[in-house]
Design a protein around this motif. Structure first.
Motif, PDB file in Angstrom:
ATOM      1  N   PRO A  59       0.790  -1.229   0.000  1.00 24.12           N
ATOM      2  CA  PRO A  59       0.000   0.000   0.000  1.00 24.12           C
ATOM      3  C   PRO A  59       0.822   1.279   0.000  1.00 24.12           C
ATOM      4  O   PRO A  59       0.316   2.330  -0.375  1.00 24.12           O
ATOM      5  N   HIS A  60       2.086   1.202   0.439  1.00 21.80           N
ATOM      6  CA  HIS A  60       2.942   2.394   0.467  1.00 21.80           C
ATOM      7  C   HIS A  60       4.024   2.342  -0.611  1.00 21.80           C
ATOM      8  O   HIS A  60       4.986   3.106  -0.561  1.00 21.80           O
ATOM      9  N   GLY A  61       3.859   1.449  -1.572  1.00 23.14           N
ATOM     10  CA  GLY A  61       4.849   1.335  -2.624  1.00 23.14           C
ATOM     11  C   GLY A  61       6.077   0.555  -2.166  1.00 23.14           C
ATOM     12  O   GLY A  61       6.106  -0.025  -1.071  1.00 23.14           O
ATOM     13  N   LEU A  62       7.090   0.553  -3.016  1.00 22.45           N
ATOM     14  CA  LEU A  62       8.283  -0.256  -2.764  1.00 22.45           C
ATOM     15  C   LEU A  62       9.567   0.556  -2.670  1.00 22.45           C
ATOM     16  O   LEU A  62      10.614   0.007  -2.321  1.00 22.45           O
ATOM     17  N   SER A  63       9.494   1.845  -2.969  1.00 25.06           N
ATOM     18  CA  SER A  63      10.721   2.640  -3.030  1.00 25.06           C
ATOM     19  C   SER A  63      11.490   2.625  -1.712  1.00 25.06           C
ATOM     20  O   SER A  63      12.720   2.472  -1.701  1.00 25.06           O
ATOM     21  N   ASP A  64      10.797   2.791  -0.583  1.00 24.10           N
ATOM     22  CA  ASP A  64      11.497   2.779   0.707  1.00 24.10           C
ATOM     23  C   ASP A  64      12.162   1.431   0.972  1.00 24.10           C
ATOM     24  O   ASP A  64      13.247   1.376   1.564  1.00 24.10           O
ATOM     25  N   VAL A  65      11.525   0.365   0.561  1.00 27.96           N
ATOM     26  CA  VAL A  65      12.101  -0.962   0.772  1.00 27.96           C
ATOM     27  C   VAL A  65      13.427  -1.073   0.019  1.00 27.96           C
ATOM     28  O   VAL A  65      14.445  -1.487   0.585  1.00 27.96           O
ATOM     29  N   PHE A  66      13.429  -0.681  -1.242  1.00 30.25           N
ATOM     30  CA  PHE A  66      14.648  -0.752  -2.040  1.00 30.25           C
ATOM     31  C   PHE A  66      15.711   0.233  -1.554  1.00 30.25           C
ATOM     32  O   PHE A  66      16.907  -0.052  -1.626  1.00 30.25           O
ATOM     33  N   ASN A  67      15.284   1.389  -1.063  1.00 29.58           N
ATOM     34  CA  ASN A  67      16.215   2.444  -0.669  1.00 29.58           C
ATOM     35  C   ASN A  67      16.670   2.339   0.785  1.00 29.58           C
ATOM     36  O   ASN A  67      17.395   3.210   1.269  1.00 29.58           O
TER      37      ASN A  67
ATOM     38  N   GLU B 132      23.151   0.195   7.409  1.00 33.45           N
ATOM     39  CA  GLU B 132      22.955   1.075   6.253  1.00 33.45           C
ATOM     40  C   GLU B 132      21.574   1.726   6.236  1.00 33.45           C
ATOM     41  O   GLU B 132      21.317   2.640   5.442  1.00 33.45           O
ATOM     42  N   LEU B 133      20.670   1.291   7.095  1.00 31.67           N
ATOM     43  CA  LEU B 133      19.301   1.807   7.085  1.00 31.67           C
ATOM     44  C   LEU B 133      19.248   3.294   7.430  1.00 31.67           C
ATOM     45  O   LEU B 133      20.015   3.785   8.260  1.00 31.67           O
ATOM     46  N   THR B 134      18.297   3.982   6.804  1.00 34.22           N
ATOM     47  CA  THR B 134      17.914   5.325   7.225  1.00 34.22           C
ATOM     48  C   THR B 134      16.591   5.195   7.963  1.00 34.22           C
ATOM     49  O   THR B 134      15.569   4.829   7.360  1.00 34.22           O
ATOM     50  N   VAL B 135      16.610   5.434   9.269  1.00 28.16           N
ATOM     51  CA  VAL B 135      15.411   5.274  10.093  1.00 28.16           C
ATOM     52  C   VAL B 135      14.856   6.651  10.431  1.00 28.16           C
ATOM     53  O   VAL B 135      15.512   7.465  11.078  1.00 28.16           O
ATOM     54  N   LEU B 136      13.645   6.916   9.986  1.00 31.33           N
ATOM     55  CA  LEU B 136      12.995   8.195  10.260  1.00 31.33           C
ATOM     56  C   LEU B 136      12.332   8.162  11.625  1.00 31.33           C
ATOM     57  O   LEU B 136      11.801   7.132  12.059  1.00 31.33           O
ATOM     58  N   GLY B 137      12.362   9.314  12.315  1.00 25.66           N
ATOM     59  CA  GLY B 137      11.837   9.385  13.673  1.00 25.66           C
ATOM     60  C   GLY B 137      10.327   9.347  13.736  1.00 25.66           C
ATOM     61  O   GLY B 137       9.633   9.700  12.772  1.00 25.66           O
ATOM     62  N   TRP B 138       9.831   8.935  14.884  1.00 24.60           N
ATOM     63  CA  TRP B 138       8.389   8.923  15.139  1.00 24.60           C
ATOM     64  C   TRP B 138       7.872  10.353  15.150  1.00 24.60           C
ATOM     65  O   TRP B 138       8.485  11.230  15.746  1.00 24.60           O
ATOM     66  N   PRO B 139       6.759  10.628  14.489  1.00 26.80           N
ATOM     67  CA  PRO B 139       6.267  12.020  14.438  1.00 26.80           C
ATOM     68  C   PRO B 139       5.757  12.490  15.786  1.00 26.80           C
ATOM     69  O   PRO B 139       5.316  11.696  16.628  1.00 26.80           O
ATOM     70  N   SER B 140       5.854  13.799  15.991  1.00 32.42           N
ATOM     71  CA  SER B 140       5.294  14.382  17.210  1.00 32.42           C
ATOM     72  C   SER B 140       3.777  14.309  17.148  1.00 32.42           C
ATOM     73  O   SER B 140       3.184  14.076  16.085  1.00 32.42           O
ATOM     74  N   ALA B 141       3.148  14.547  18.300  1.00 33.75           N
ATOM     75  CA  ALA B 141       1.685  14.464  18.360  1.00 33.75           C
ATOM     76  C   ALA B 141       1.029  15.439  17.390  1.00 33.75           C
ATOM     77  O   ALA B 141      -0.039  15.163  16.837  1.00 33.75           O
ATOM     78  N   SER B 142       1.682  16.567  17.137  1.00 34.76           N
ATOM     79  CA  SER B 142       1.083  17.591  16.270  1.00 34.76           C
ATOM     80  C   SER B 142       1.185  17.245  14.794  1.00 34.76           C
ATOM     81  O   SER B 142       0.446  17.768  13.972  1.00 34.76           O
TER      82      SER B 142
END
Length: 208
Positions: free
Chosen positions: A154-162, A190-200
């Motif tokens: 559902p979110h595509g594959l680009s993040d998986v490959f990247n 090698e992963l790029t891990v994005l942070g959990w979003p703030s409540a806002s």
């Protein structure tokens, strides 16, 4: 980069990368014999196989288990699910990996006790996959008649490959995401891990 390819080409590459994991292919082939409704092989065994191949690791490196989800809301008893699990134990006997088979129609019965937040009943296996802690995890594959691959992404594959891990704050709590990503970073630095979003800034369910 693979993640910049057109989607149809990404699907072709995905299949070729997953096929490098012979154990994964055997799990898929044996899962067919169980005749489970709305089943998918899903989660870590898929995207981690991709991570391994694109970083020149052995295809099965670091993969803890192989998840098979199905959806059957005709009988929500533990006894019904346990009967399927026992049949699956026989079907997957002899494989050098743990294969975990679960009925996603029952998740709401135990999720809050395990994770501390309530879970509305899922309407399908796809809906269960939608609720993974990271969008990168939202991937399912199964074999259909004639050997055709059905891929749900559902979110595509680009993040998986990247090798990008992106939070999916729709159900799983922040601590689940952070625990998983900390473990993955140890195996795949090698992963790029994005942070959990703030409540806002957290994504809220649509009201439409």
């Amino acid at each position: 980069m693979i993640g910049r390819l057109p989607l149809d080409e990404q699907l072709t590459v995905l299949k070729s990368l997953l096929a490098r994991n012979e154990l994964l292919l055997e799990v898929m082939n044996r899962a067919v014999t169980l005749d489970l409704p709305d089943w998918y092989v899903t989660a870590g065994c898929l995207f981690q196989t991709v991570w391994n191949v694109v970083t020149d690791r052995p295809p099965t490196s670091g993969i803890k288990d192989y998840d098979v989800f199905y959806f059957d809301d005709r009988d929500l008893s533990w006894e019904a699910e346990d009967a399927v699990i026992k049949a699956a134990d026989e079907a997957f006997a002899g494989l050098p990996a743990e294969v975990e088979v679960r009925n996603e129609a029952r998740v709401h019965l135990w999720y809050e006790q395990k994770f501390g937040v309530p879970c509305a009943p899922h309407a399908s296996t796809e809906a269960a996959i939608d609720s993974f802690a990271a969008t990168t995890c939202c991937l399912g594959v199964r074999l259909e008649p004639g050997g055709r691959w059905r891929v749900y992404a559902p979110h595509g594959l680009s993040d998986v490959f990247n090798l990008v891990v992106r939070p999916n704050p729709v159900l799983a709590p922040r601590e689940v995401y952070e625990a998983k990503t900390a473990r993955w970073r140890q195996q795949w630095p090698e992963l790029t891990v994005l942070g959990w979003p703030s409540a806002s800034t957290a994504r809220m369910p649509s009201s439409s």
